[in-house]
Design a protein around this motif. Structure first.
Motif, short mmCIF file in Angstrom:
data_model
loop_
_atom_site.label_atom_id
_atom_site.label_comp_id
_atom_site.label_asym_id
_atom_site.label_seq_id
_atom_site.Cartn_x
_atom_site.Cartn_y
_atom_site.Cartn_z
N ILE A 1 0.97 -1.13 0.17
CA ILE A 1 -0.03 0.16 0.05
C ILE A 1 0.91 1.21 0.13
CG2 ILE A 1 -1.61 1.47 1.40
CD1 ILE A 1 -2.85 -1.50 2.22
N PHE A 2 1.80 1.27 0.76
CA PHE A 2 2.84 2.46 0.77
C PHE A 2 3.36 2.54 -0.70
CE2 PHE A 2 4.20 1.31 5.56
CZ PHE A 2 3.09 2.21 6.08
N ARG A 3 3.53 1.47 -1.38
CA ARG A 3 4.30 1.87 -2.79
C ARG A 3 3.36 2.49 -3.64
NH1 ARG A 3 7.10 -4.24 -2.40
NH2 ARG A 3 9.14 -3.34 -1.93
N LYS A 4 2.05 2.52 -3.32
CA LYS A 4 1.17 3.23 -4.03
C LYS A 4 1.39 4.77 -3.88
CE LYS A 4 -3.08 2.12 -3.41
NZ LYS A 4 -4.64 1.72 -2.81
N TYR A 5 2.01 5.13 -2.89
CA TYR A 5 2.24 6.72 -2.46
C TYR A 5 3.71 7.04 -2.60
CZ TYR A 5 -2.51 6.01 -0.61
OH TYR A 5 -3.88 5.86 -0.60
N ALA A 6 4.50 6.11 -2.65
CA ALA A 6 6.10 6.52 -2.45
C ALA A 6 6.87 5.67 -3.27
CB ALA A 6 6.50 6.48 -1.21
N ALA A 7 8.14 6.10 -3.89
CA ALA A 7 8.81 5.00 -4.39
C ALA A 7 9.60 4.23 -3.32
CB ALA A 7 10.11 5.86 -5.16
N ASP A 8 10.08 3.04 -3.70
CA ASP A 8 10.96 2.29 -2.72
C ASP A 8 12.05 3.12 -2.15
OD1 ASP A 8 9.16 -0.01 -3.35
OD2 ASP A 8 10.70 -0.95 -4.28
N GLU A 9 12.82 3.78 -2.73
CA GLU A 9 13.75 4.45 -2.16
C GLU A 9 13.56 5.53 -1.18
OE1 GLU A 9 13.39 6.39 -6.31
OE2 GLU A 9 13.38 4.32 -5.39
N THR B 1 8.52 14.15 0.62
CA THR B 1 8.73 15.56 0.40
C THR B 1 8.40 15.88 -1.12
OG1 THR B 1 10.42 15.58 2.03
CG2 THR B 1 10.49 17.37 0.41
N GLU B 2 8.96 15.09 -1.96
CA GLU B 2 8.73 15.66 -3.36
C GLU B 2 7.69 15.30 -4.02
OE1 GLU B 2 11.19 16.83 -4.82
OE2 GLU B 2 12.61 16.73 -3.28
N TYR B 3 6.56 14.50 -3.31
CA TYR B 3 5.19 14.26 -4.03
C TYR B 3 3.88 13.98 -3.16
CZ TYR B 3 8.10 9.97 -3.59
OH TYR B 3 9.01 9.09 -3.14
N TRP B 4 4.08 14.61 -1.91
CA TRP B 4 2.80 14.39 -1.43
C TRP B 4 1.72 15.11 -1.84
CZ3 TRP B 4 0.37 18.94 0.34
CH2 TRP B 4 1.08 19.98 0.25
N HIS B 5 2.04 16.41 -2.75
CA HIS B 5 1.11 17.19 -3.34
C HIS B 5 0.31 16.53 -4.20
CE1 HIS B 5 4.69 17.80 -5.60
NE2 HIS B 5 3.90 17.90 -6.77
N LEU B 6 0.83 15.24 -4.73
CA LEU B 6 0.24 14.48 -5.90
C LEU B 6 -1.20 13.84 -5.06
CD1 LEU B 6 3.07 12.67 -7.58
CD2 LEU B 6 1.88 14.96 -8.22
N PHE B 7 -1.24 13.61 -3.88
CA PHE B 7 -2.62 12.96 -3.26
C PHE B 7 -3.39 13.73 -2.44
CE2 PHE B 7 1.64 10.27 -4.02
CZ PHE B 7 0.97 9.13 -4.65
N GLY B 8 -3.01 15.15 -2.20
CA GLY B 8 -4.04 15.92 -1.43
C GLY B 8 -3.39 17.30 -1.43
N ASP B 9 -4.20 18.08 -0.53
CA ASP B 9 -3.94 19.82 -0.56
C ASP B 9 -3.13 19.62 0.63
OD1 ASP B 9 -5.25 20.08 -2.85
OD2 ASP B 9 -7.19 20.43 -1.78
N LEU C 1 -4.17 15.61 5.17
CA LEU C 1 -4.94 14.78 4.55
C LEU C 1 -4.43 13.66 3.96
CD1 LEU C 1 -7.05 17.77 2.84
CD2 LEU C 1 -7.64 16.52 4.87
N VAL C 2 -3.08 13.73 3.42
CA VAL C 2 -2.50 12.61 2.45
C VAL C 2 -2.36 11.30 3.57
CG1 VAL C 2 -0.29 11.96 1.26
CG2 VAL C 2 -1.44 14.20 1.11
#
Length: 323
Positions: free
Chosen positions: A92-100, A115-123, A127-128
């Motif tokens: 499930i984590f891998r749906k939200y972040a890269a393995d590294e 840090t680099e992509y939380w904004h892809l999943f919420g405002d 909320l993310v």
């Protein structure tokens, strides 16, 4: 930082078709007889902790009598189930972040650098975190606590100190909040990385809480506690030395284990390269370790020699080794 709440107990409750938050259940390390047995409490549900004061350091024989705890369930552990569920959470984590960017801290705790992509999943990161919590619960039935911070320590402390007391089971601590959060922690032992022995040592120095610690002289702390962890390699480089022998000490979490740990050392080609030293330590560890839970680790470099010369290997170009 995400923690699977009362993970082993929650897995067992779900296996039995029960709500992990509504059942008094404990996982015991051995077969339980009619007299509660003498096993170790490996995990307890939140209700069992609240209602009967259970903790992970108790023996089953110290539990209240059955007539005083009629609804308390004791079950044997199923480690393969816990590992399977942990891997499912990792998916499930891998749906939200890269393995590294996913760092598994233990079977029930992980850290995700979003840090680099939380904004892809919420405002908002809050909320993310809620979205990830809900995804885990809807998929597996597990409840999680979550700490959010601008560095790993803030996230870990937000989870440990604050999130578990909130209805949302989410807490967010920022740098600007440190005087109102970390500095206000009264009990040193509540802080990740400070055990009872270290806390007692700090109190002998007149450091009684996190505010005192934050305002202590780092030079005094370094003198009292030394340098901790894998900075050993950087220390020998700073002194222009090479290590000709590495030693590894391992202490097991089970103090009653026989043996309680092991020590191993080996002579090596003198080096100050961290990756080479760590590779050798890993090899020594794997040679002796048989799967026991580890709670203490010590590393020593000895047979020190000046770094004025270098023993080259046939397997890499000389220029690369010298660099």
């Amino acid at each position: 930082m995400i923690d699977k709440k009362s993970f082993y107990a929650s897995c067992e409750a779900l296996r039995l078709g029960l709500n992990p938050m509504e059942v008094a259940l404990a996982v015991v390390s051995q077969q339980v007889g009619t007299d509660w047995g003498s096993g170790l409490i490996m995990a307890a549900s939140p209700l069992a902790k609240k209602k009967y004061g259970l903790s992970n350091v108790m023996r089953a024989r110290d539990l209240p009598p059955k007539d005083q705890a009629p609804d308390l369930m004791l079950v044997e552990p199923h480690m393969n189930l816990y590992i399977k569920r942990s891997m499912e959470v990792l998916q499930i984590f891998r749906k939200y972040a890269a393995d590294e960017d996913i760092h598994v801290y233990s079977i029930d705790e992980s850290m995700i650098d979003m840090t680099e992509y939380w904004h892809l999943f919420g405002d908002d990161p809050y909320l993310v975190a809620r979205k990830i919590q809900k995804d885990i619960h809807d998929s597996l039935g597990l409840y999680t606590t979550c700490g959010i911070g601008e560095n790993p320590l803030l996230a870990k402390l937000a989870m440990d100190i604050s999130a578990k007391h909130r209805t949302s089971m989410i807490a967010c601590w920022h740098y600007i909040d440190v005087p109102d959060t970390i500095w206000k922690i009264p009990k040193l032992e509540d802080v990740w990385g400070i055990n009872v022995k270290t806390a007692d040592h700090l109190r002998r120095l007149g450091i009684n809480n996190m505010y005192d610690l934050a305002h202590s002289d780092p030079a005094i702390l370094k003198k009292e506690f030394g340098v901790i962890g894998d900075q050993v390699a950087s220390r020998i480089r700073a002194q222009h030395l090479l290590a000709g022998r590495v030693s590894l000490y391992i202490g097991y979490a089970d103090y009653e284990a026989d043996p309680a740990g092991f020590s191993i050392q080996e002579k090596i080609t003198p080096t100050d390269i961290s990756s080479d030293l760590v590779a050798k330590l890993r090899a020594l560890f794997r040679r002796k370790w048989r799967g026991q839970a580890v709670i203490r680790l010590g590393v020593t470099y000895s047979n020190l020699a000046p770094a004025g010369c270098q023993q080259l290997t046939f397997f890499l170009p000389p220029a690369e080794q010298i660099k």
